[in-house]
Design a protein around this motif. Structure first.
Motif, PDB file in Angstrom:
ATOM      1  N   ASP A   1       0.836  -1.197   0.000  1.00  0.00           N
ATOM      2  CA  ASP A   1       0.000   0.000   0.000  1.00  0.00           C
ATOM      3  C   ASP A   1       0.878   1.257   0.000  1.00  0.00           C
TER       4      ASP A   1
ATOM      5  N   LYS B   1     -11.018   0.566 -10.720  1.00  0.00           N
ATOM      6  CA  LYS B   1     -10.402   0.151  -9.457  1.00  0.00           C
ATOM      7  C   LYS B   1     -10.211  -1.363  -9.442  1.00  0.00           C
TER       8      LYS B   1
ATOM      9  N   GLN C   1     -10.229  -4.934  -7.773  1.00  0.00           N
ATOM     10  CA  GLN C   1     -10.962  -5.633  -6.717  1.00  0.00           C
ATOM     11  C   GLN C   1     -10.102  -6.765  -6.189  1.00  0.00           C
TER      12      GLN C   1
ATOM     13  N   LEU D   1      -9.440 -10.010   0.270  1.00  0.00           N
ATOM     14  CA  LEU D   1      -8.479 -10.009   1.367  1.00  0.00           C
ATOM     15  C   LEU D   1      -8.680 -11.222   2.271  1.00  0.00           C
TER      16      LEU D   1
ATOM     17  N   ILE E   1     -13.213 -10.165   2.634  1.00  0.00           N
ATOM     18  CA  ILE E   1     -13.821  -8.928   2.150  1.00  0.00           C
ATOM     19  C   ILE E   1     -13.142  -8.515   0.853  1.00  0.00           C
TER      20      ILE E   1
ATOM     21  N   LYS F   1     -12.020  -5.637  -1.388  1.00  0.00           N
ATOM     22  CA  LYS F   1     -11.739  -4.213  -1.283  1.00  0.00           C
ATOM     23  C   LYS F   1     -11.336  -3.664  -2.646  1.00  0.00           C
ATOM     24  N   LYS F   2     -11.705  -2.420  -2.910  1.00  0.00           N
ATOM     25  CA  LYS F   2     -11.402  -1.779  -4.191  1.00  0.00           C
ATOM     26  C   LYS F   2     -10.259  -0.782  -4.005  1.00  0.00           C
ATOM     27  N   PHE F   3      -9.278  -0.864  -4.909  1.00  0.00           N
ATOM     28  CA  PHE F   3      -8.096  -0.012  -4.801  1.00  0.00           C
ATOM     29  C   PHE F   3      -7.908   0.808  -6.066  1.00  0.00           C
TER      30      PHE F   3
END
Length: 242
Positions: free
Chosen positions: A202, A220, A222, A225, A229, A231-233
């Motif tokens: 990150d 983004k 996907q 994790l 879950i 998570k979108k980055f």
């Protein structure tokens, strides 16, 4: 299609952008050069290339006839157009490393820089493409390779250019006909390390593990994790380590 050939320039994207600022540009105008002195990649990276051995060009694409609500579809379409060209050349193990690096196995052979221009709505885009074609050595770039390194064949740069333009027209027509799911599904099928355990970093330098599942229509990434879950980055928030 109008092609401008230059012996050298600082950046084909910059040259084409300046051209657009001063005159009306024909759709599929292309600026191609043998050498870039200030070639750029994603997030300010530098694109280095031996003179005359690789394909470096920028493409002007008029989007006035499109209703592109989500600009990332342009990124997906051009990535697939290049992939389609490489498939026809029998380049093996082709993947797209999010958002738009083209890999053979785990080696980068192509980078793309997209600069969209908005005038009330998305008006046009300038797409810069750099392909390692006939260059053999990449000093201090262990993750880079070329078409010639991979296959042993020497390639005609113009033939590759024309193939990419034809394939770009194919995917542009898909977007024009609102076949967004077709483009997105094909892009996701070719995502590098999709559904494989991967390590990410990150913006604070922390490492974490996850599984790439796909992309959103906004571009983004996907990632599933460890806590199950998704998570979108965004591009600036995460780096895939490999």
């Amino acid at each position: 299609m109008h092609i401008i050939k230059l012996n050298a320039t600082d950046s084909t994207n910059t040259y084409l952008r300046n051209l657009c600022a001063n005159q009306a540009i024909e759709d599929y105008t292309i600026v191609v050069t043998e050498h870039q002195t200030q070639g750029r990649g994603q997030m300010g990276t530098v694109w280095n290339s031996d003179k005359g051995k690789n394909l470096m060009f920028s493409l002007f694409k008029d989007l006035s006839m499109h209703d592109v609500e989500f600009p990332f579809y342009i990124c997906m379409a051009i990535s697939l157009a290049i992939l389609k060209t490489f498939k026809a050349l029998n380049i093996p193990d082709l993947y797209i490393k999010w958002p738009n690096d083209i890999l053979s196995a785990d080696k980068k052979i192509c980078g793309i820089l997209i600069e969209n221009v908005i005038k009330n709505k998305l008006s046009y885009t300038i797409i810069g493409i750099g392909i390692n074609v006939n260059q053999i050595e990449f000093e201090n770039l262990p993750k880079a390779s070329s078409l010639k390194n991979i296959t042993g064949n020497h390639y005609n740069l113009d033939e590759i250019l024309f193939s990419i333009i034809n394939n770009t027209k194919y995917y542009s027509l898909l977007l024009q006909n609102e076949k967004y799911d077709t483009v997105k599904n094909e892009y996701e099928m070719r995502l590098f390390r999709k559904n494989k355990p991967s390590t990410f970093k990150d913006i604070e330098g922390n490492l974490f593990s996850g599984f790439i599942k796909g992309v959103t229509k906004y571009g983004k990434l996907q990632v599933l994790l460890e806590d199950k879950i998704v998570k979108k980055f965004d591009l600036k928030e995460i780096t895939l380590l490999y």
